[in-house]
Structures are given as C-alpha cells and as structure tokens.
Design a protein around this motif. Structure first.
Motif, PDB file in Angstrom:
ATOM      1  N   ASP A  40       0.909  -1.138  -0.087  1.00  0.00           N
ATOM      2  CA  ASP A  40      -0.020   0.049  -0.143  1.00  0.00           C
ATOM      3  C   ASP A  40       0.782   1.325   0.060  1.00  0.00           C
ATOM      4  OD1 ASP A  40      -2.087  -1.870   0.257  1.00  0.00           O
ATOM      5  OD2 ASP A  40      -1.925  -1.906   2.480  1.00  0.00           O
ATOM      6  N   GLU A  41       1.853   1.117  -0.537  1.00  0.00           N
ATOM      7  CA  GLU A  41       3.079   2.343  -0.418  1.00  0.00           C
ATOM      8  C   GLU A  41       3.814   2.400  -1.747  1.00  0.00           C
ATOM      9  OE1 GLU A  41       3.939   5.132   0.582  1.00  0.00           O
ATOM     10  OE2 GLU A  41       3.999   4.808   2.776  1.00  0.00           O
ATOM     11  N   VAL A  42       4.203   3.750  -2.229  1.00  0.00           N
ATOM     12  CA  VAL A  42       5.242   4.017  -3.223  1.00  0.00           C
ATOM     13  C   VAL A  42       6.218   4.674  -2.831  1.00  0.00           C
ATOM     14  CG1 VAL A  42       3.675   3.315  -5.292  1.00  0.00           C
ATOM     15  CG2 VAL A  42       3.979   5.655  -4.106  1.00  0.00           C
ATOM     16  N   SER A  43       6.524   5.089  -1.530  1.00  0.00           N
ATOM     17  CA  SER A  43       7.247   6.109  -1.017  1.00  0.00           C
ATOM     18  C   SER A  43       8.693   5.577  -0.990  1.00  0.00           C
ATOM     19  CB  SER A  43       6.952   6.486   0.087  1.00  0.00           C
ATOM     20  OG  SER A  43       6.952   5.538   1.240  1.00  0.00           O
ATOM     21  N   GLY A  44       8.937   4.223  -1.138  1.00  0.00           N
ATOM     22  CA  GLY A  44      10.490   3.908  -1.081  1.00  0.00           C
ATOM     23  C   GLY A  44      11.244   3.905  -2.565  1.00  0.00           C
ATOM     24  N   LEU A  45      10.278   4.044  -3.484  1.00  0.00           N
ATOM     25  CA  LEU A  45      10.758   3.804  -5.057  1.00  0.00           C
ATOM     26  C   LEU A  45      11.797   4.789  -5.219  1.00  0.00           C
ATOM     27  CD1 LEU A  45       7.307   2.993  -6.597  1.00  0.00           C
ATOM     28  CD2 LEU A  45       9.171   1.219  -5.878  1.00  0.00           C
ATOM     29  N   ALA A  46      11.807   5.879  -4.733  1.00  0.00           N
ATOM     30  CA  ALA A  46      12.614   7.130  -5.184  1.00  0.00           C
ATOM     31  C   ALA A  46      14.080   6.626  -4.769  1.00  0.00           C
ATOM     32  CB  ALA A  46      12.345   8.387  -4.652  1.00  0.00           C
ATOM     33  N   GLU A  47      14.181   6.242  -3.649  1.00  0.00           N
ATOM     34  CA  GLU A  47      15.409   5.814  -3.083  1.00  0.00           C
ATOM     35  C   GLU A  47      15.801   4.434  -3.616  1.00  0.00           C
ATOM     36  OE1 GLU A  47      15.698   5.187   1.451  1.00  0.00           O
ATOM     37  OE2 GLU A  47      17.022   3.428   1.112  1.00  0.00           O
ATOM     38  N   ALA A  48      15.049   3.661  -4.042  1.00  0.00           N
ATOM     39  CA  ALA A  48      15.307   2.269  -4.545  1.00  0.00           C
ATOM     40  C   ALA A  48      16.003   2.507  -6.318  1.00  0.00           C
ATOM     41  CB  ALA A  48      14.224   1.347  -4.770  1.00  0.00           C
ATOM     42  N   ARG A  49      15.148   3.669  -6.718  1.00  0.00           N
ATOM     43  CA  ARG A  49      15.921   3.963  -8.091  1.00  0.00           C
ATOM     44  C   ARG A  49      17.251   4.464  -8.069  1.00  0.00           C
ATOM     45  NH1 ARG A  49      12.457   5.081 -12.121  1.00  0.00           N
ATOM     46  NH2 ARG A  49      10.643   5.931 -11.343  1.00  0.00           N
ATOM     47  N   ILE A  50      17.465   5.252  -7.305  1.00  0.00           N
ATOM     48  CA  ILE A  50      18.952   5.834  -7.270  1.00  0.00           C
ATOM     49  C   ILE A  50      19.808   4.444  -6.856  1.00  0.00           C
ATOM     50  CG2 ILE A  50      20.548   7.368  -5.972  1.00  0.00           C
ATOM     51  CD1 ILE A  50      17.958   9.012  -5.207  1.00  0.00           C
ATOM     52  N   ALA A  51      19.537   3.804  -5.856  1.00  0.00           N
ATOM     53  CA  ALA A  51      20.353   2.587  -5.483  1.00  0.00           C
ATOM     54  C   ALA A  51      20.573   1.688  -6.682  1.00  0.00           C
ATOM     55  CB  ALA A  51      19.815   1.923  -4.307  1.00  0.00           C
ATOM     56  N   LEU A  79       3.043  -3.421 -11.120  1.00  0.00           N
ATOM     57  CA  LEU A  79       4.136  -3.445 -11.711  1.00  0.00           C
ATOM     58  C   LEU A  79       4.392  -2.579 -12.786  1.00  0.00           C
ATOM     59  CD1 LEU A  79       5.120  -7.303 -12.182  1.00  0.00           C
ATOM     60  CD2 LEU A  79       5.877  -5.799 -10.534  1.00  0.00           C
ATOM     61  N   GLY A  80       5.513  -1.618 -12.924  1.00  0.00           N
ATOM     62  CA  GLY A  80       5.526  -0.624 -13.746  1.00  0.00           C
ATOM     63  C   GLY A  80       4.645   0.743 -13.963  1.00  0.00           C
ATOM     64  N   ILE A  81       4.200   0.705 -12.464  1.00  0.00           N
ATOM     65  CA  ILE A  81       3.333   2.087 -12.368  1.00  0.00           C
ATOM     66  C   ILE A  81       3.908   3.133 -12.132  1.00  0.00           C
ATOM     67  CG2 ILE A  81       1.248   0.666 -10.804  1.00  0.00           C
ATOM     68  CD1 ILE A  81       3.719   2.115  -8.356  1.00  0.00           C
ATOM     69  N   ASP A  82       3.133   4.343 -12.502  1.00  0.00           N
ATOM     70  CA  ASP A  82       3.817   5.816 -12.187  1.00  0.00           C
ATOM     71  C   ASP A  82       3.621   6.146 -10.864  1.00  0.00           C
ATOM     72  OD1 ASP A  82       4.267   8.425 -12.087  1.00  0.00           O
ATOM     73  OD2 ASP A  82       2.692   9.075 -13.636  1.00  0.00           O
ATOM     74  N   PRO A  83       4.684   6.188 -10.174  1.00  0.00           N
ATOM     75  CA  PRO A  83       4.293   6.676  -8.638  1.00  0.00           C
ATOM     76  C   PRO A  83       3.730   7.805  -8.300  1.00  0.00           C
ATOM     77  CG  PRO A  83       6.464   5.870  -9.111  1.00  0.00           C
ATOM     78  CD  PRO A  83       5.947   6.088 -10.333  1.00  0.00           C
ATOM     79  N   SER A  84       3.847   8.649  -9.249  1.00  0.00           N
ATOM     80  CA  SER A  84       3.208  10.082  -9.076  1.00  0.00           C
ATOM     81  C   SER A  84       1.882   9.933  -9.426  1.00  0.00           C
ATOM     82  CB  SER A  84       4.034  11.098  -9.599  1.00  0.00           C
ATOM     83  OG  SER A  84       4.067  10.977 -11.002  1.00  0.00           O
TER      84      SER A  84
END
Ligand code: AMP
Ligand code: MN
Ligand code: MN
Ligand code: MN
Length: 276
Positions: A40-51, A79-84
């Motif tokens: 129920d959350e997409v807030s970790g994806l920004a950090e994951a993308r950089i890593a 999968l492949g969702i636009d987090p924004s």
C-alpha cells in the motif's frame, strides 16, 4: 537470461531493510531486474531507483495492494506503475488510513486475550509512520515471548479464529486493479496459492481479476509448492494471464526465500516481462 525478482518489501512497509539495502542485496545475489512492492505504498521507490542505478540493475516501480474479495484478503501487485499517479496515490492513502484504527482494534483484541501494551509494542517495530501492519505486531509478540518467530505468531495469533484477529475491509478488487492500470501498471494477483478458496472459488477469483483488467498472476512464489507452480502455470494459460514471480523478501532471517532465490518460470507461460 536476466534474473527477475518482482516482489519484495522494505522499511517503507513491513520489511527490515531500507530500499537502498534491498536493492544492493538483490544486486549482490544476482538479480538483474527488481520490483520493490511495498504494501500500500510507493514512497520507497525514489531511494530504490537511485540505488538501482548505482548497482547497475533495473528497478521496476511496484506496490502490493491490500484487497478484500468475498470476505478474504487478497493481494494485488502493481508493476511498472507511475508512482506520481494522483488516483493511485489517493487509493493507497485510503487503504493505509484504515490501518491505524485496525491496529488499535488488534491491540484491543490481544488485550482481551491477556496481552497488554501491544499497540505501543507494535509501534516500536514500525519503520514508516505511514504504515502499521500485522508484521509489526508479530515482531512485538516474538520479542515479548509469546511466539518463537514471526511464522509461529501467524499460526497462533492475528489470523481468523485466533487471538488478535480483527476483520478488516480493504479496497475492492476492481478498484485496486483500476488504480494500477490507471497508473500505467500491470496488475498481478500475488501468491494465489495462499487463498483458501477451493477450485471453483479460484476460478471465480481469476475470472473476476481478468475481467477487472488484471494482467498476470504470480506463478513463482515461496508460498507455492512445485505442484502449485504447475497448477498456476495452467491457470495462467487457461485464463490468458501472464506469469510473474517474486521472492516476497521481507528481511534476512525472516523470509521464506531470499532475494533472487526463485527457480525459472515453467514452460508454456508468457512472462509478465514479455513486452518490457
Ligand atoms: P497486514 O497487511 O497488516 O494484514 O499484514 C500482512 C503481512 O503479514 C504479510 O504481508 C506478511 O508479511 C505477514 N504474514 C502474513 N501471514 C504470514 C505467515 N503465515 N507467516 C509470516 N508472515 C506472514
Ligand atoms: Mn508483508
Ligand atoms: Mn502478500
Ligand atoms: Mn508481499
């Protein structure tokens, strides 16, 4: 053949490692394409993308939605969702907001069984103030000596018929699939082998999921026996669904399977990544 792991969790939901550590661990274990799918959350994806860029692996944006279908909890991975996507964000927020009151009710139910202080106890294990889950209660119950490990907790507490269980209404199946598709993602029915629905119930679930716009099912999951893998490969073919798979990793020592630990997809199914 690249190695895919399309289901795992970080501290942004009920995992034990921060997103960057999940990605680094996946890369070290030979994963080429990883989806982070926090509940129920997409807030970790920004950090994951950089890593993922640093580790030179491909990150697939993901999330795992909690759904209530015919009174049962069912999980749908996007999968492949636009987090924004605003509609997806609103949907996720709606699901998450129910969790806090539910946590109070879980604590009340545990108190009735003689276990005090569970709300505060669970909060000590919460790693994102946006999301409290049964996993956090499970870690508290282990720490307090009520069970040997997290799996043991779910045999004795927090599930239907056991102390600490409370019924909860999550999103509707069609809503969840709609939010994922609306955010440009593929909807994947997670670990179908875990739902106690019987043969006709499973056919109903798969038909409804497909009709709602669902694209794929997890054929590979640590929740599945080899026989279930073959069974769900068959269902994927019959229902015209793509096949996905993920470790559902939550943390070292606490998961059925580590990142990248899955076997290959069985022959005769079309992988969810076919058009990526
Ligand atoms: P919730 O979304 O708050 O209902 O919590 C569900 C989470 O509890 C799942 O995502 C798993 O991480 C965990 N869980 C549920 N059943 C089990 C089980 N039998 N063994 C270990 N963890 C479980
Ligand atoms: Mn979980
Ligand atoms: Mn799940
Ligand atoms: Mn999961």
């Amino acid at each position: 053949m690249p190695r895919y792991d399309l289901h795992c969790h970080s501290t942004h939901s009920d995992g034990l490692l921060p997103p960057a550590a999940v990605v680094a661990r996946a890369a070290a274990r030979g994963v080429d394409v990883l989806a982070l799918t926090d509940h129920d959350e997409v807030s970790g994806l920004a950090e994951a993308r950089i890593a993922a860029a640093a580790a030179r692996i491909t990150l697939v944006t993901g999330t795992e939605l909690s759904v209530t279908w015919e009174g049962l909890t069912v999980h749908v991975v996007g999968l492949g969702i636009d987090p924004s996507s605003p509609a997806l964000a609103l949907g996720l927020e709606t699901i998450r907001s129910g969790r806090t009151l539910r946590a109070r009710r879980i604590a009340d139910a545990l108190a009735e069984a003689g276990i005090r202080g569970a709300y505060e106890g669970a909060l000590k294990f919460v790693t994102s103030e946006r999301l409290v889950s049964r996993t956090h209660f499970a870690r508290f119950l282990v720490e307090a000596g009520y069970a040997g490990d997290v799996k043991d907790v779910f045999n004795r507490y927090l599930v239907r018929g056991k102390p600490g269980y409370v019924a909860h209404a999550w999103a509707a199946l069609s809503e969840a699939v709609g939010w994922i598709n609306g955010a440009g993602g593929q909807a994947v029915l997670a670990h179908p082998g875990r739902y106690p629905v019987g043969r006709s119930g499973m056919r109903r679930l798969l038909a409804e999921f497909r009709a709602a716009g669902g694209q794929a099912i997890e054929v590979l999951s640590p929740s599945h026996t080899p026989a279930e893998r073959a069974e769900f490969a068959g269902h994927a073919r019959v229902f015209g669904l793509l096949a996905s798979g993920g470790s559902d990793f939550h943390g070292p020592g606490e998961s059925w399977m580590d990142l990248g630990g899955l076997p290959e997809l069985p022959a005769g199914v079309v992988p969810v990544w076919n058009d990526w």
